[in-house]
Design a protein around this motif. Structure first.
Motif, PDB file in Angstrom:
ATOM      1  N   PRO A 164       0.795  -1.220   0.000  1.00 44.04           N
ATOM      2  CA  PRO A 164       0.000   0.000   0.000  1.00 44.04           C
ATOM      3  C   PRO A 164       0.830   1.272   0.000  1.00 44.04           C
ATOM      4  CG  PRO A 164       0.031  -0.952   2.192  1.00 44.04           C
ATOM      5  CD  PRO A 164       0.695  -1.946   1.294  1.00 44.04           C
ATOM      6  N   GLN A 165       0.208   2.315  -0.592  1.00 45.13           N
ATOM      7  CA  GLN A 165       0.699   3.671  -0.477  1.00 45.13           C
ATOM      8  C   GLN A 165      -0.337   4.402   0.367  1.00 45.13           C
ATOM      9  OE1 GLN A 165       2.011   5.355  -4.185  1.00 45.13           O
ATOM     10  NE2 GLN A 165       3.272   3.582  -4.658  1.00 45.13           N
ATOM     11  N   VAL A 166       0.130   5.094   1.384  1.00 47.38           N
ATOM     12  CA  VAL A 166      -0.773   5.530   2.455  1.00 47.38           C
ATOM     13  C   VAL A 166      -0.645   7.039   2.670  1.00 47.38           C
ATOM     14  CG1 VAL A 166      -1.559   5.037   4.796  1.00 47.38           C
ATOM     15  CG2 VAL A 166      -0.320   3.284   3.506  1.00 47.38           C
ATOM     16  N   PHE A 167      -1.792   7.699   2.797  1.00 46.56           N
ATOM     17  CA  PHE A 167      -1.793   9.157   2.860  1.00 46.56           C
ATOM     18  C   PHE A 167      -2.879   9.667   3.795  1.00 46.56           C
ATOM     19  CE2 PHE A 167      -0.739   7.616  -1.361  1.00 46.56           C
ATOM     20  CZ  PHE A 167       0.495   8.193  -1.587  1.00 46.56           C
ATOM     21  N   SER A 168      -2.665  10.861   4.273  1.00 49.45           N
ATOM     22  CA  SER A 168      -3.772  11.622   4.835  1.00 49.45           C
ATOM     23  C   SER A 168      -4.830  11.741   3.742  1.00 49.45           C
ATOM     24  CB  SER A 168      -3.286  13.013   5.253  1.00 49.45           C
ATOM     25  OG  SER A 168      -4.349  13.942   5.262  1.00 49.45           O
ATOM     26  N   PHE A 169      -6.066  11.421   4.099  1.00 50.31           N
ATOM     27  CA  PHE A 169      -7.120  11.422   3.083  1.00 50.31           C
ATOM     28  C   PHE A 169      -7.292  12.798   2.446  1.00 50.31           C
ATOM     29  CE2 PHE A 169     -11.730  12.049   2.195  1.00 50.31           C
ATOM     30  CZ  PHE A 169     -11.806  11.236   1.075  1.00 50.31           C
ATOM     31  N   ALA A 170      -7.321  13.829   3.274  1.00 50.27           N
ATOM     32  CA  ALA A 170      -7.507  15.180   2.739  1.00 50.27           C
ATOM     33  C   ALA A 170      -6.371  15.549   1.792  1.00 50.27           C
ATOM     34  CB  ALA A 170      -7.602  16.186   3.887  1.00 50.27           C
ATOM     35  N   LEU A 171      -5.161  15.151   2.146  1.00 50.18           N
ATOM     36  CA  LEU A 171      -3.988  15.477   1.324  1.00 50.18           C
ATOM     37  C   LEU A 171      -4.070  14.822  -0.042  1.00 50.18           C
ATOM     38  CD1 LEU A 171      -0.957  16.620   1.275  1.00 50.18           C
ATOM     39  CD2 LEU A 171      -0.329  14.268   1.882  1.00 50.18           C
ATOM     40  N   VAL A 172      -4.310  13.514  -0.074  1.00 47.34           N
ATOM     41  CA  VAL A 172      -4.274  12.798  -1.345  1.00 47.34           C
ATOM     42  C   VAL A 172      -5.481  13.144  -2.214  1.00 47.34           C
ATOM     43  CG1 VAL A 172      -5.436  10.672  -0.566  1.00 47.34           C
ATOM     44  CG2 VAL A 172      -3.725  10.571  -2.408  1.00 47.34           C
ATOM     45  N   LYS A 173      -6.631  13.374  -1.605  1.00 49.48           N
ATOM     46  CA  LYS A 173      -7.793  13.728  -2.421  1.00 49.48           C
ATOM     47  C   LYS A 173      -7.605  15.096  -3.067  1.00 49.48           C
ATOM     48  CE  LYS A 173     -12.803  13.739  -2.670  1.00 49.48           C
ATOM     49  NZ  LYS A 173     -14.085  13.526  -1.970  1.00 49.48           N
ATOM     50  N   LYS A 174      -7.059  16.038  -2.320  1.00 48.75           N
ATOM     51  CA  LYS A 174      -6.795  17.364  -2.894  1.00 48.75           C
ATOM     52  C   LYS A 174      -5.778  17.269  -4.030  1.00 48.75           C
ATOM     53  CE  LYS A 174      -5.233  22.026  -1.737  1.00 48.75           C
ATOM     54  NZ  LYS A 174      -4.770  22.933  -0.659  1.00 48.75           N
ATOM     55  N   MET A 198       3.542   9.886  -6.842  1.00 45.75           N
ATOM     56  CA  MET A 198       3.884  10.898  -7.841  1.00 45.75           C
ATOM     57  C   MET A 198       2.886  12.044  -7.834  1.00 45.75           C
ATOM     58  SD  MET A 198       5.096   8.553 -11.087  1.00 45.75           S
ATOM     59  CE  MET A 198       5.513   9.983 -12.088  1.00 45.75           C
ATOM     60  N   VAL A 199       1.620  11.729  -7.608  1.00 45.92           N
ATOM     61  CA  VAL A 199       0.591  12.768  -7.574  1.00 45.92           C
ATOM     62  C   VAL A 199       0.812  13.678  -6.373  1.00 45.92           C
ATOM     63  CG1 VAL A 199      -1.890  13.214  -7.443  1.00 45.92           C
ATOM     64  CG2 VAL A 199      -1.041  11.245  -8.742  1.00 45.92           C
ATOM     65  N   VAL A 200       1.051  13.075  -5.216  1.00 46.48           N
ATOM     66  CA  VAL A 200       1.267  13.859  -4.003  1.00 46.48           C
ATOM     67  C   VAL A 200       2.561  14.656  -4.096  1.00 46.48           C
ATOM     68  CG1 VAL A 200       1.655  13.708  -1.509  1.00 46.48           C
ATOM     69  CG2 VAL A 200      -0.111  12.299  -2.590  1.00 46.48           C
ATOM     70  N   GLU A 201       3.608  14.052  -4.654  1.00 45.98           N
ATOM     71  CA  GLU A 201       4.886  14.750  -4.809  1.00 45.98           C
ATOM     72  C   GLU A 201       4.756  15.979  -5.706  1.00 45.98           C
ATOM     73  OE1 GLU A 201       7.916  10.897  -4.482  1.00 45.98           O
ATOM     74  OE2 GLU A 201       6.999  11.439  -6.387  1.00 45.98           O
ATOM     75  N   ARG A 202       3.989  15.831  -6.770  1.00 45.75           N
ATOM     76  CA  ARG A 202       3.909  16.898  -7.760  1.00 45.75           C
ATOM     77  C   ARG A 202       2.978  18.028  -7.339  1.00 45.75           C
ATOM     78  NH1 ARG A 202       5.456  16.954 -13.225  1.00 45.75           N
ATOM     79  NH2 ARG A 202       4.536  18.705 -14.361  1.00 45.75           N
ATOM     80  N   PHE A 203       1.919  17.708  -6.618  1.00 41.30           N
ATOM     81  CA  PHE A 203       0.886  18.710  -6.367  1.00 41.30           C
ATOM     82  C   PHE A 203       0.765  19.132  -4.897  1.00 41.30           C
ATOM     83  CE2 PHE A 203      -0.304  16.546 -10.293  1.00 41.30           C
ATOM     84  CZ  PHE A 203      -0.375  17.642 -11.143  1.00 41.30           C
ATOM     85  N   THR A 204       1.693  18.686  -4.064  1.00 41.66           N
ATOM     86  CA  THR A 204       1.754  19.177  -2.687  1.00 41.66           C
ATOM     87  C   THR A 204       3.224  19.369  -2.325  1.00 41.66           C
ATOM     88  OG1 THR A 204       2.034  17.116  -1.398  1.00 41.66           O
ATOM     89  CG2 THR A 204      -0.186  17.608  -2.205  1.00 41.66           C
ATOM     90  N   ASP A 205       3.462  19.942  -1.157  1.00 41.69           N
ATOM     91  CA  ASP A 205       4.839  20.094  -0.684  1.00 41.69           C
ATOM     92  C   ASP A 205       5.192  19.039   0.358  1.00 41.69           C
ATOM     93  OD1 ASP A 205       3.300  20.958   1.415  1.00 41.69           O
ATOM     94  OD2 ASP A 205       4.197  22.958   1.553  1.00 41.69           O
ATOM     95  N   THR A 206       4.400  17.970   0.417  1.00 41.01           N
ATOM     96  CA  THR A 206       4.618  16.899   1.388  1.00 41.01           C
ATOM     97  C   THR A 206       5.615  15.875   0.852  1.00 41.01           C
ATOM     98  OG1 THR A 206       2.359  17.145   2.229  1.00 41.01           O
ATOM     99  CG2 THR A 206       3.492  15.085   2.748  1.00 41.01           C
ATOM    100  N   ARG A 207       6.614  15.559   1.635  1.00 48.36           N
ATOM    101  CA  ARG A 207       7.586  14.547   1.244  1.00 48.36           C
ATOM    102  C   ARG A 207       7.036  13.152   1.543  1.00 48.36           C
ATOM    103  NH1 ARG A 207      13.390  15.676   3.544  1.00 48.36           N
ATOM    104  NH2 ARG A 207      13.943  14.305   1.799  1.00 48.36           N
ATOM    105  N   ILE A 208       7.487  12.181   0.765  1.00 44.28           N
ATOM    106  CA  ILE A 208       6.998  10.804   0.881  1.00 44.28           C
ATOM    107  C   ILE A 208       8.015   9.979   1.656  1.00 44.28           C
ATOM    108  CG2 ILE A 208       6.138   8.798  -0.356  1.00 44.28           C
ATOM    109  CD1 ILE A 208       4.539  11.312  -0.948  1.00 44.28           C
ATOM    110  N   LYS A 209       7.605   9.445   2.772  1.00 35.88           N
ATOM    111  CA  LYS A 209       8.476   8.592   3.569  1.00 35.88           C
ATOM    112  C   LYS A 209       8.418   7.151   3.047  1.00 35.88           C
ATOM    113  CE  LYS A 209      11.086   7.741   7.237  1.00 35.88           C
ATOM    114  NZ  LYS A 209      12.423   8.351   7.425  1.00 35.88           N
ATOM    115  N   LEU A 210       9.579   6.518   2.909  1.00 31.99           N
ATOM    116  CA  LEU A 210       9.640   5.121   2.483  1.00 31.99           C
ATOM    117  C   LEU A 210       9.542   4.212   3.703  1.00 31.99           C
ATOM    118  CD1 LEU A 210      12.499   5.345  -0.167  1.00 31.99           C
ATOM    119  CD2 LEU A 210      10.038   5.390  -0.551  1.00 31.99           C
TER     120      LEU A 210
END
Length: 242
Positions: A164-174, A198-210
């Motif tokens: 899974p790729q896991v996100f704050s719901f509000a963050l990923v939906k936006k 890739m969507v979250v990286e491109r359209f938010t300033d949130t970094r993705i933790k591995l």
């Protein structure tokens, strides 16, 4: 108040590389559809709600042969996916309302475990965005446009990405909403989106933790993968509840 978690399981792909008339997520693995195992893992976990995304013609099959047959009570919605994977993800996101975190998972990855889900949950609570994966075992070469080796990245910095790729719901939906508003422009520019990060990286300033997944958390894509999966269930290191 307890945070609400939801899983989006993607099962709308056609799986052309499997060379089978049956879509890969519905091929039998030890007598049960590949998709069953991911659904079972999510059903038995802390996840509160599951949205299953499939092709329109397969909604009745999923309801009858998976949800009802195996008693998956957490599957609250079965929705039709879209043309591309990211369209299907957005269909799943739209089916959710009150939710804190969302776990997006490929239905063709049958060996997700409760330990993977728990590691990802602990991480997303701190980071708002994380993806599972594993460090590569082989040396990786980046090729140039003519097929020559152009660069060799340090192996200890390269991961293969899973779900899974896991996100704050509000963050990923936006992020997805903004992306789909710009989809045609981005496609014209040659931008190709292959995963949710890739969507979250491109359209938010949130970094993705591995987050560490598992080398056994494979995606069933080819007939060889199905054979490997059979071997895991026949006595590999995994403990899969069947």
């Amino acid at each position: 108040m307890k945070e609400k978690t939801a899983g989006i399981l993607l099962a709308a792909g056609s799986g052309s590389r499997m060379k089978s008339e049956v879509h890969k997520q519905y091929l039998l693995l030890k007598g049960r559809p590949v998709l069953y195992y991911a659904l079972k893992a999510f059903e038995d976990s802390f996840i509160d709600e599951i949205v299953l995304v499939t092709q329109g013609a397969e909604i009745d099959y999923c309801r009858r042969e998976l949800v009802e047959r195996y008693g998956f009570r957490k599957v609250r919605h079965i929705v039709e996916g879209g043309m591309e994977r990211y369209h299907s993800v957005f269909c799943g996101l739209q089916a959710l309302t009150a939710c804190d975190y969302v776990f997006i998972h490929d239905g063709a990855r049958p060996f997700v475990t409760k330990e993977i889900l728990e590691r990802a949950y602990k991480t997303v609570q701190k980071e708002k965005a994380c993806v599972t994966g594993m460090p590569v075992k082989d040396t990786i070469k980046l090729a140039d446009e003519w097929g020559y080796a152009a660069e060799t990245p340090p192996r200890d910095l390269v991961w293969t990405i899973q779900t899974p790729q896991v996100f704050s719901f509000a963050l990923v939906k936006k992020a997805y909403t903004v992306f789909l508003e710009q989809e045609q422009t981005l496609l014209a520019e040659g931008v190709r989106i292959t995963d949710d990060a890739m969507v979250v990286e491109r359209f938010t300033d949130t970094r993705i933790k591995l987050v560490e997944g598992s080398y056994e958390n494979i995606k069933i894509t080819t007939p060889e993968d199905l054979a490997v999966a059979e071997s895991f269930l026949s006595g590999g290191p995994l403990e899969i509840c069947c």
